[in-house]
Design a protein around this motif. Structure first.
Motif, mmCIF file in Angstrom:
data_model
loop_
_atom_site.group_PDB
_atom_site.id
_atom_site.type_symbol
_atom_site.label_atom_id
_atom_site.label_comp_id
_atom_site.label_asym_id
_atom_site.label_seq_id
_atom_site.Cartn_x
_atom_site.Cartn_y
_atom_site.Cartn_z
ATOM 1 N N ASN A 147 -3.931 14.617 -6.818
ATOM 2 C CA ASN A 147 -3.094 13.432 -6.679
ATOM 3 C C ASN A 147 -3.428 12.661 -5.406
ATOM 4 O O ASN A 147 -3.373 11.425 -5.383
ATOM 5 N N THR A 148 -3.807 13.382 -4.345
ATOM 6 C CA THR A 148 -4.198 12.713 -3.104
ATOM 7 C C THR A 148 -5.447 11.876 -3.307
ATOM 8 O O THR A 148 -5.538 10.732 -2.829
ATOM 9 N N VAL A 149 -6.423 12.408 -4.025
ATOM 10 C CA VAL A 149 -7.643 11.656 -4.321
ATOM 11 C C VAL A 149 -7.312 10.412 -5.141
ATOM 12 O O VAL A 149 -7.807 9.306 -4.861
ATOM 13 N N GLN A 150 -6.456 10.572 -6.145
ATOM 14 C CA GLN A 150 -6.069 9.422 -6.958
ATOM 15 C C GLN A 150 -5.327 8.378 -6.128
ATOM 16 O O GLN A 150 -5.501 7.163 -6.341
ATOM 17 N N ALA A 151 -4.503 8.826 -5.180
ATOM 18 C CA ALA A 151 -3.777 7.898 -4.319
ATOM 19 C C ALA A 151 -4.743 7.084 -3.462
ATOM 20 O O ALA A 151 -4.571 5.873 -3.290
ATOM 21 N N LEU A 152 -5.773 7.742 -2.920
ATOM 22 C CA LEU A 152 -6.756 7.032 -2.096
ATOM 23 C C LEU A 152 -7.509 5.986 -2.915
ATOM 24 O O LEU A 152 -7.757 4.870 -2.434
ATOM 25 N N LEU A 204 -7.179 4.535 9.810
ATOM 26 C CA LEU A 204 -6.384 4.151 8.650
ATOM 27 C C LEU A 204 -6.628 5.088 7.475
ATOM 28 O O LEU A 204 -5.683 5.512 6.798
ATOM 29 N N VAL A 205 -7.883 5.424 7.234
ATOM 30 C CA VAL A 205 -8.204 6.351 6.148
ATOM 31 C C VAL A 205 -7.540 7.711 6.395
ATOM 32 O O VAL A 205 -6.962 8.312 5.479
ATOM 33 N N VAL A 239 -5.068 3.077 -3.572
ATOM 34 C CA VAL A 239 -4.881 2.267 -2.369
ATOM 35 C C VAL A 239 -6.087 1.364 -2.140
ATOM 36 O O VAL A 239 -5.938 0.171 -1.810
ATOM 37 N N ALA A 240 -7.289 1.905 -2.312
ATOM 38 C CA ALA A 240 -8.507 1.103 -2.125
ATOM 39 C C ALA A 240 -8.553 -0.060 -3.103
ATOM 40 O O ALA A 240 -8.913 -1.193 -2.736
ATOM 41 N N LEU A 267 0.837 -1.214 0.000
ATOM 42 C CA LEU A 267 0.000 0.000 0.000
ATOM 43 C C LEU A 267 0.866 1.256 0.000
ATOM 44 O O LEU A 267 0.529 2.240 -0.670
ATOM 45 N N LEU A 268 1.983 1.226 0.722
ATOM 46 C CA LEU A 268 2.867 2.397 0.732
ATOM 47 C C LEU A 268 3.606 2.546 -0.586
ATOM 48 O O LEU A 268 3.883 3.675 -1.023
#
Length: 271
Positions: A126-131, A158-159, A134-135, A81-82
């Motif tokens: 980019n943060t939205v795309q990362a979330l 965690l979120v 990850v999901a 995930l990281l």
């Protein structure tokens, strides 16, 4: 002064939302980078679990060799995930470098748009795309047998932690993209970030590493990131890892923001 500040703040927020919408629409229209961000970690996950997982899992402390693969999947999932989050920095660097080299950012500088909002839009997008990435990667992990034991509070925490880490890594990615002279260079610089989970506790416990590498692995930011995510997914004691993870996230955010804005302001003066 007191009457202007709220209006100015509202102007910055509305500009940032506009830039966020622009970056999300571009991600939808050109999904190649997002797909690569997801497929890369998925391939690594399947490779290490189904090819090396049985052997590596059997070497984990207190693990029955017969269940080595399942144990290793549970151990390696936070590191994957990281890696996913670190991989999104490449997308952030490439998109901001494209805007810089194609003159779009220079056009924004001539318009009545908050300078901070231009970069903030990239970071938030980019943060939205990362979330999302990850999901999806977590979903693949669960399909192949990963079974987290987190409760509702752990999932909520965690979120929040993953969002903060993604936000911090996005700012570093933006700084790398701003620093790069070409789009090709921008795609190479963030590779450093994707190596850090591998040089931390993402794939093996740090105590199994050579002394010189163990020191680096224990004190670099991705190890507390991984250990915090691991503890939240398994519902185990967080200890100091959460404090260290939050501290590193704040440090990376500040460094990325100052670095990016300094380059942006310098190029604005030159322009």
């Amino acid at each position: 002064m007191t009457a202007i500040a709220p209006a100015h703040q509202s102007h910055v927020i509305s500009d940032a939302v506009t830039m966020l919408r622009r970056n999300l629409l571009r991600a939808i229209r050109y999904p190649g980078l997002s797909m690569f961000t997801i497929l890369g970690p998925v391939v690594v996950l399947l490779l290490v679990v189904f090819v090396f997982g049985g052997t590596l899992g059997a070497g984990l402390p207190g693990v029955d060799p017969a269940g080595g693969r399942e144990a290793y999947l549970a151990y390696v999932m936070p590191g994957i995930l990281l890696i996913t989050i670190a991989g999104t920095a490449s997308g952030a660097a490439i998109t901001v470098a494209m805007d810089m080299t194609e003159g779009i950012t220079a056009r924004f500088r001539t318009m009545s748009i908050s300078r901070g909002a231009v970069l903030a839009g990239h970071v938030l997008g980019n943060t939205v795309q990362a979330l999302v990435a990850v999901a999806l990667v977590l979903g693949v992990g669960m399909l192949v047998g990963f079974r987290p034991t987190a409760g509702p509070l752990e999932w909520l925490a965690l979120v929040g932690v993953i969002t903060l880490i993604s936000f911090a890594v996005s700012w570093i990615g933006i700084g790398m993209g701003m620093q790069a002279k070409t789009v090709e260079t921008a795609s190479n610089l963030p590779l450093i970030l994707t190596l850090l989970p591998m040089l931390g506790s993402g794939f093996v416990p740090t105590e199994t590493m050579p002394a010189w590498l163990q020191w680096f692995a224990e004190y670099q930011p991705f190890t507390p990131f991984i250990e915090t995510v691991r503890s939240l997914l398994t519902g185990t004691e967080l200890g100091w890892n959460l404090v260290l993870a939050l501290g590193w996230a704040v440090v990376l955010t500040v460094v990325g923001y100052v670095w990016s804005m300094a380059i942006y302001e310098r190029k604005s003066v030159r322009g």
